[in-house]
Design an enzyme around this catalytic site. Structure first.
Site, PDB file in Angstrom:
ATOM      1  CE  LYS A 180      -5.105  35.580  -4.500  1.00  0.00           C
ATOM      2  NZ  LYS A 180      -4.737  34.204  -4.755  1.00  0.00           N
TER       3      LYS A 180
HETATM    4  C1  PLP Z   1      -5.143  32.748  -4.788  1.00  0.00           C
HETATM    5  C2  PLP Z   1      -4.896  31.782  -3.703  1.00  0.00           C
HETATM    6  C3  PLP Z   1      -4.348  30.516  -3.924  1.00  0.00           C
HETATM    7  C4  PLP Z   1      -4.154  29.919  -5.286  1.00  0.00           C
HETATM    8  O1  PLP Z   1      -3.456  30.670  -6.173  1.00  0.00           O
HETATM    9  P1  PLP Z   1      -3.655  30.425  -7.751  1.00  0.00           P
HETATM   10  O2  PLP Z   1      -2.532  31.224  -8.319  1.00  0.00           O
HETATM   11  O3  PLP Z   1      -5.006  30.961  -8.103  1.00  0.00           O
HETATM   12  O4  PLP Z   1      -3.526  28.979  -8.009  1.00  0.00           O
HETATM   13  C5  PLP Z   1      -4.032  29.725  -2.830  1.00  0.00           C
HETATM   14  N1  PLP Z   1      -4.280  30.137  -1.580  1.00  0.00           N
HETATM   15  C6  PLP Z   1      -4.857  31.324  -1.327  1.00  0.00           C
HETATM   16  C7  PLP Z   1      -5.094  31.713   0.086  1.00  0.00           C
HETATM   17  C8  PLP Z   1      -5.198  32.175  -2.371  1.00  0.00           C
HETATM   18  O5  PLP Z   1      -5.791  33.331  -2.127  1.00  0.00           O
END
Ligand code: PLP
Length: 396
Positions: A180
């Site tokens: 991210k």
């Molecule tokens: C990455 C992601 C999550 C979860 O995030 P984590 O930090 O990996 O638990 C939830 N929703 C979407 C759309 C994501 O891309």
């Protein structure tokens, strides 16, 4: 292999973490508040509450709303499973909503059709980093007395009609997973303007205890009370220090992502086999992913992986996962647009440190791949989309 995503870590990020290791606080110290302050500034909200992951942040939102058995929450089918899992954690029922063919964002008309007397909330997902159409969504939520929530795990730093992501819903969830925009190792946060919800979120991430360890230290008191059931969903000072340092790179990172996306758009403009998703004109896309629909996707995917281009697929629609089929009786036909798109989407490599040379290498490989994989065979649905009018020039 050229990865589809990659974190951007410099020496200053490393130094920020090492400083915490030498400090008095490894968790729930000054870095948590500092990171939350910085996030609230980016989102232009009064509150930001960090969590140990984006998934925990989503769970926190559902808990803060008191979603429970008998409650329904609308969620788009085209997303990561965690967007729906958070509803199930609370005993609620996810109702899968189809997406728009050109953007793969939640289809507001389909959401309206799926509202029942049991519906409590809409969880919008800013797929690939493009903010959803929040004004009509807010109007719909308001009309039916529903809470509008955002899974903004893809869209940190984006904006909609000049309002930043994080401020567009009652609560918005973010992730700091390494793929991210802000990589903290693991981590998440919820932004909100509602003080009471922020308080509930803070308690929920700390066992349901009314005060945290640092507050008690300040007051010089050992006494604490657990007033609801919570979890240990705290984010450590180590993670928060890395998050603060990473947040300073958010703007240049976004600029580079947009530059690469514009190069891809330009390169595939003339292609009849590669169709980038459309971008609406009234927003700033955060480009967590660069997604195109391609003919003959499985063959193209395999061919590109074999030549070292780390393409990926986002996502198998959530209602088609075996868990959801078994637990909620979902299956094929529930969200036809998402199901058709899932056969064709391909995420191309996109990360801030990607060089122009690597971008060119990906463009070359992707351009010739459909040909190398034989005649394109788009579904009839995709052919219609491909020939239809573009919402706007996808480059912005
Ligand atoms: C990455 C992601 C999550 C979860 O995030 P984590 O930090 O990996 O638990 C939830 N929703 C979407 C759309 C994501 O891309």
């Amino acid at each position: 292999m050229i990865p589809y995503a990659r974190q951007w870590i410099d020496e200053d990020d490393i130094a920020a973490v090492v400083d915490v290791l030498r400090s008095d606080w490894l968790t729930t110290g000054p870095k948590v508040e500092e990171f939350e302050g910085a996030l609230a500034q980016v989102a232009e909200t009064r509150h930001a509450v960090t969590f140990s992951s984006g998934t925990a942040a989503l769970h926190g939102m559902m808990h803060a709303l008191e979603i429970g058995p008998g409650d329904e929450v609308l969620v788009p089918a085209m997303t990561f499973a965690a967007s729906a899992n958070c509803i199930v954690y609370q005993g609620g029922r996810p109702i899968f909503v189809d997406v728009e063919p050109e953007t793969l964002l939640l289809d507001v008309a389909d959401a309206a059709r799926k509202i029942t007397p049991r519906t409590r909330a809409i969880l919008a997902v800013d797929y690939a980093g493009q903010p959803c159409d929040y004004d009509p969504l807010s109007a719909l939520a308001h009309r039916h007395n529903l809470a509008l929530l955002a899974d903004a795990c893809h869209s940190l730093g984006g904006s909609y009609r000049s309002r930043p992501v994080g401020s567009l819903a009652l609560m918005s969830a973010f992730s700091f997973h390494p793929v991210k925009h802000v990589a903290a190792g693991e981590g998440g946060a919820v932004t909100t303007n509602d003080a009471e919800l922020a308080e509930r979120l803070r308690r929920f991430r700390n066992h349901g205890i009314a005060t945290d360890h640092r507050e008690r230290e300040r007051r010089g008191s050992w006494h604490y009370e657990m007033i609801q059931l919570g979890f240990n969903y705290r984010l450590s000072d180590l993670h928060c220090a890395l998050g603060i340092s990473q947040l300073a790179k958010l703007r240049p990172g976004l600029e580079r992502r947009r530059e690469i996306a514009a190069r891809y758009d330009e390169s595939f403009k003339a292609s009849s086999e590669i169709h980038p998703l459309s971008v609406r004109p009234d927003l700033e896309h955060a480009y967590h992913l660069y997604v195109a629909r391609v003919a003959n996707r499985e063959a193209v995917y395999n061919s590109l992986r074999a030549s070292g281009i780390g393409v990926n697929v986002h996502y198998l629609p959530v209602h088609l996962h075996p868990f959801y089929q078994a637990r909620f009786g979902t299956g094929k036909g529930l969200c036809p647009v998402a199901e058709a798109a899932a056969e064709e989407v391909l995420s191309l490599p996109l990360y801030p440190k990607m060089s122009d040379q690597v971008v060119a290498q990906v463009v070359d490989a992707v351009t010739i791949a459909p040909e190398r994989c034989g005649a394109p065979h788009f579904s009839s649905f995709a052919r219609k989309v491909a020939n239809g009018p573009r919402l706007s020039s996808p480059s912005m």
